[in-house]
Design a protein around this motif. Sequence first.
Motif, short mmCIF file in Angstrom:
data_model
loop_
_atom_site.label_atom_id
_atom_site.label_comp_id
_atom_site.label_asym_id
_atom_site.label_seq_id
_atom_site.Cartn_x
_atom_site.Cartn_y
_atom_site.Cartn_z
N ALA A 11 -4.21 2.49 8.04
CA ALA A 11 -3.04 3.31 7.74
C ALA A 11 -3.11 3.84 6.31
CB ALA A 11 -1.77 2.49 7.92
N LEU A 12 -3.63 3.03 5.40
CA LEU A 12 -3.77 3.48 4.02
C LEU A 12 -4.69 4.67 3.91
CD1 LEU A 12 -3.49 3.11 0.90
CD2 LEU A 12 -5.43 1.51 1.07
N TYR B 230 0.82 -1.21 0.00
CA TYR B 230 0.00 0.00 0.00
C TYR B 230 0.86 1.26 0.00
CZ TYR B 230 -4.32 -2.62 1.11
OH TYR B 230 -5.41 -3.44 1.07
N GLY B 231 1.88 1.29 0.85
CA GLY B 231 2.69 2.50 0.99
C GLY B 231 3.42 2.86 -0.29
N TYR C 278 4.47 6.51 6.64
CA TYR C 278 3.44 6.20 7.62
C TYR C 278 3.16 4.70 7.67
CZ TYR C 278 -0.89 6.51 10.28
OH TYR C 278 -1.87 6.35 11.24
N LEU C 279 3.02 4.07 6.51
CA LEU C 279 2.68 2.66 6.49
C LEU C 279 3.86 1.77 6.86
CD1 LEU C 279 0.38 3.91 4.39
CD2 LEU C 279 -0.03 1.49 4.06
N VAL C 280 5.07 2.14 6.38
CA VAL C 280 6.25 1.32 6.68
C VAL C 280 6.93 1.78 7.96
CG1 VAL C 280 8.49 0.54 5.83
CG2 VAL C 280 6.59 0.80 4.23
N GLY C 281 7.27 3.08 8.01
CA GLY C 281 8.01 3.58 9.17
C GLY C 281 7.23 3.49 10.46
#
Length: 413
Positions: free
Chosen positions: A125-126, A65-66, A354-357
């Motif tokens: 988060a997405l 997604y990120g 946001y999605l990974v970190g």
Amino acid sequence: MNIDIIQNRNYWFSSGYLVTFYASWSLWWSFYAIWLKSQIGLSGEQLGVVYSANSAAAMFFMIFYGIIQDKLQIGKAVITFQSIIMLLIGPFLIYVYEPLLRNDFILGVCIGAPVLSAGFISGCALIDSFIERISRLFGFEFGPARFWGSFGYAAATFVAGILFGINPHINFWMASGVAAIYFTINLVFKPKQESLANGKTQAVMEKPSIPTMSEIFSLFGMKKFWLFVFFIIGTNSFYTIYDQQLFPNFYTSFFDKPESGYQVYGYLNSFQVFLEAACMILVPYFINKIGAKKALLAAALVMVCRISLSATLDNVYLISLVKLFHAIETPLFILAVFKYAVANFDARLSSTLYLVGFNISSNVGVIVLSWIVGKLFDKTGYSTTFYVLAAIVFVILFIATFTLSDNKQKTEK
């Protein structure tokens, strides 16, 4: 909320996304741990396995997604995929997930994890990162839009607590019903610049260039990025295990009748999220005042206080008051993460950050630690487990005061 926001159609569509997503999620997720333990009959260790698997699947979808959403910027292809999964959540939970967990636990976990993650666990988060980008491009603060997400979650939780005591399947069907509204909003919404009633043109940033894959992956070579990841794992991961895996059953254990516990927990959770919604409007100004780093540290301090007080107190009324600390922690943490990311990294990479970190870092911690915490709980009970979690979060908070970047100026819009 100023007049420009009220007249901004992009703000209202964004708010529609958030209120329907979080309402749909709340209808089944707010009682997920209770459902797994009381209705399905899972042990603390099995709960840990479920949460670890969900988090592992969420990692894949968050990376997907990120990276893809950063390439699409405000394109909606990924959101559309996610919305279809949401539509199917009710039938899936009733006719697939529940029977498998009862009769073939491992298979149920393996099938359930990617579905729940694609639609909701990674989906939250997405949608947050998508709307945060819309807010920056179309001239409004993310906080007032995110208010509606918290409002939707609170309203749905209020209803969910009543319905859960009757039949959890009602909650699951309603989740799909609300998801249908989310799906419709996504079909209709087309972000665009427009003129306001006062004759002024909405101030929209110039459309940013699309980041290359090398620019996206360059994040993983930055020391500052990994220090941020360390902080997230050491604070939010442990707090997530406490709040989702342990606290719901801990709270309802104070009641003689389980049905009464479910209903009161629903009311309390709903009130807490209403407070959270109000904080979503106020917190952006506080973060802009003190800076993203201090806001993140403040949120972690609230985590420590809530976990440690849960271990200390044995009165349901005081425990209920402590539960409301979440209304302060969530807006502080979520909004400060976005502010910190924009202040310290390339704003075009906000979805990946946001999605990974943030979210994958949290899930890594949950994957590794859920089973361990579940075993600790089975052997020692709630109090000792809570003290251990609070101590760990406090140590990471202390370390982060020296390792997080303090870039206050860029946090302001």
